[in-house]
Design an enzyme around this catalytic site. Structure first.
Site, PDB file in Angstrom:
ATOM      1  N   ASP A  59       0.849  -1.194   0.000  1.00 41.80           N
ATOM      2  CA  ASP A  59       0.000   0.000   0.000  1.00 41.80           C
ATOM      3  C   ASP A  59       0.884   1.243   0.000  1.00 41.80           C
ATOM      4  OD1 ASP A  59      -3.227   0.529   1.008  1.00 41.80           O
ATOM      5  OD2 ASP A  59      -1.811   2.199   1.059  1.00 41.80           O
ATOM      6  N   ILE A  60       0.483   2.226  -0.782  1.00 42.77           N
ATOM      7  CA  ILE A  60       1.271   3.455  -0.913  1.00 42.77           C
ATOM      8  C   ILE A  60       1.257   4.274   0.380  1.00 42.77           C
ATOM      9  CG2 ILE A  60      -0.526   5.023  -1.797  1.00 42.77           C
ATOM     10  CD1 ILE A  60       1.490   5.727  -4.061  1.00 42.77           C
ATOM     11  N   ASN A  87     -12.821  -3.256   2.437  1.00 38.81           N
ATOM     12  CA  ASN A  87     -13.808  -2.178   2.502  1.00 38.81           C
ATOM     13  C   ASN A  87     -14.697  -2.247   1.262  1.00 38.81           C
ATOM     14  OD1 ASN A  87     -12.673  -1.160   4.904  1.00 38.81           O
ATOM     15  ND2 ASN A  87     -11.111  -0.081   3.732  1.00 38.81           N
ATOM     16  N   VAL A 104     -10.881   2.865  -3.616  1.00 41.87           N
ATOM     17  CA  VAL A 104     -10.474   2.398  -4.953  1.00 41.87           C
ATOM     18  C   VAL A 104     -11.463   1.314  -5.384  1.00 41.87           C
ATOM     19  CG1 VAL A 104      -8.675   1.324  -6.347  1.00 41.87           C
ATOM     20  CG2 VAL A 104      -8.043   2.919  -4.518  1.00 41.87           C
ATOM     21  N   HIS A 117     -10.172  -5.354  -3.397  1.00 42.78           N
ATOM     22  CA  HIS A 117      -8.855  -5.593  -2.814  1.00 42.78           C
ATOM     23  C   HIS A 117      -8.990  -5.986  -1.356  1.00 42.78           C
ATOM     24  CE1 HIS A 117      -9.867  -1.304  -2.525  1.00 42.78           C
ATOM     25  NE2 HIS A 117      -9.243  -1.301  -1.361  1.00 42.78           N
TER      26      HIS A 117
HETATM   27  P1  5GP Z   1      -9.682   1.356   0.305  1.00 42.30           P
HETATM   28  O1  5GP Z   1      -9.753   2.713   0.940  1.00 42.30           O
HETATM   29  O2  5GP Z   1     -10.383   1.347  -1.049  1.00 42.30           O
HETATM   30  O3  5GP Z   1     -10.102   0.215   1.171  1.00 42.30           O
HETATM   31  O4  5GP Z   1      -8.147   1.093   0.038  1.00 42.30           O
HETATM   32  C1  5GP Z   1      -7.464   1.643  -1.002  1.00 42.30           C
HETATM   33  C2  5GP Z   1      -6.004   1.611  -0.626  1.00 42.30           C
HETATM   34  O5  5GP Z   1      -5.254   1.780  -1.813  1.00 42.30           O
HETATM   35  C3  5GP Z   1      -5.581   2.722   0.322  1.00 42.30           C
HETATM   36  O6  5GP Z   1      -5.040   2.144   1.506  1.00 42.30           O
HETATM   37  C4  5GP Z   1      -4.550   3.527  -0.469  1.00 42.30           C
HETATM   38  O7  5GP Z   1      -3.465   3.957   0.324  1.00 42.30           O
HETATM   39  C5  5GP Z   1      -4.120   2.535  -1.533  1.00 42.30           C
HETATM   40  N1  5GP Z   1      -3.744   3.130  -2.784  1.00 42.30           N
HETATM   41  C6  5GP Z   1      -4.434   4.068  -3.494  1.00 42.30           C
HETATM   42  N2  5GP Z   1      -3.793   4.357  -4.635  1.00 42.30           N
HETATM   43  C7  5GP Z   1      -2.681   3.580  -4.651  1.00 42.30           C
HETATM   44  C8  5GP Z   1      -1.612   3.440  -5.588  1.00 42.30           C
HETATM   45  O8  5GP Z   1      -1.551   4.092  -6.632  1.00 42.30           O
HETATM   46  N3  5GP Z   1      -0.641   2.540  -5.273  1.00 42.30           N
HETATM   47  C9  5GP Z   1      -0.673   1.796  -4.133  1.00 42.30           C
HETATM   48  N4  5GP Z   1       0.335   0.954  -3.918  1.00 42.30           N
HETATM   49  N5  5GP Z   1      -1.658   1.921  -3.230  1.00 42.30           N
HETATM   50  C10 5GP Z   1      -2.648   2.792  -3.493  1.00 42.30           C
END
Ligand code: 5GP
Ligand code: ZN
Length: 136
Positions: free
Chosen positions: A52-53, A109, A118, A122
């Site tokens: 995760d970034i 989520n 996103v 995932h």
């Molecule tokens: P969500 O909020 O949808 O459950 O998780 C999305 C996750 O994707 C977040 O923890 C966010 O930091 C990660 N994320 C978003 N964009 C990128 C990206 O371009 N690269 C990586 N490695 N992680 C990302």
């Protein structure tokens, strides 16, 4: 897609196709395809895992299906195998990361109330520290 369509019509049809499946701007589809950068820790024909970034713990890995699926909210019976593969990959990567013995957290989520940012399914594999955050 009909291969006999004139090129401009084929491009138009393809752009509608991509928009319909929400793939055109999907960052995780791009990471799977290799057109966006990520620290990939595992990849096979079905799933890709990358760091995760914005990690919230020493280990924070995202595991995604290579094929675009929006979320758990759009899973169908046909996705049974890939859903299982995501969880099994989480277990294997937890072992690889050395966090399996002490325990870890797996989060998916889903939708706005679930905090999904996103829209490509995932699993977050989070570990390496005692979890401080409550569930809600
Ligand atoms: P969500 O909020 O949808 O459950 O998780 C999305 C996750 O994707 C977040 O923890 C966010 O930091 C990660 N994320 C978003 N964009 C990128 C990206 O371009 N690269 C990586 N490695 N992680 C990302
Ligand atoms: Zn996608």
């Amino acid at each position: 897609m009909d291969p006999f369509l004139p090129p401009f019509l084929r491009r138009l049809a393809y752009s509608f196709f991509r928009a319909y499946y929400n793939m055109g701007d999907c960052i995780f589809c791009k990471i799977v395809a290799g057109t966006a950068k990520a620290d990939i820790v595992y990849k096979d024909e079905h799933v890709t895992a990358f760091r995760d970034i914005h990690p919230v713990a020493p280990t924070h890995i995202l595991i995604v299906p290579n094929r675009h699926i929006d979320s758990v909210g759009t899973l169908t019976e046909a996705d049974e195998a890939i859903a299982g593969r995501l969880l099994l990959t989480a277990r294997k990567l937890a072992e690889q990361e050395g966090i399996a013995d002490k325990g870890f957290r797996v989060i998916t989520n889903t939708g706005p109330h679930g905090g999904q940012t996103v829209p490509h399914l995932h699993i977050h594999l989070i570990g390496g520290q005692h979890m401080r955050h409550p569930m809600g």
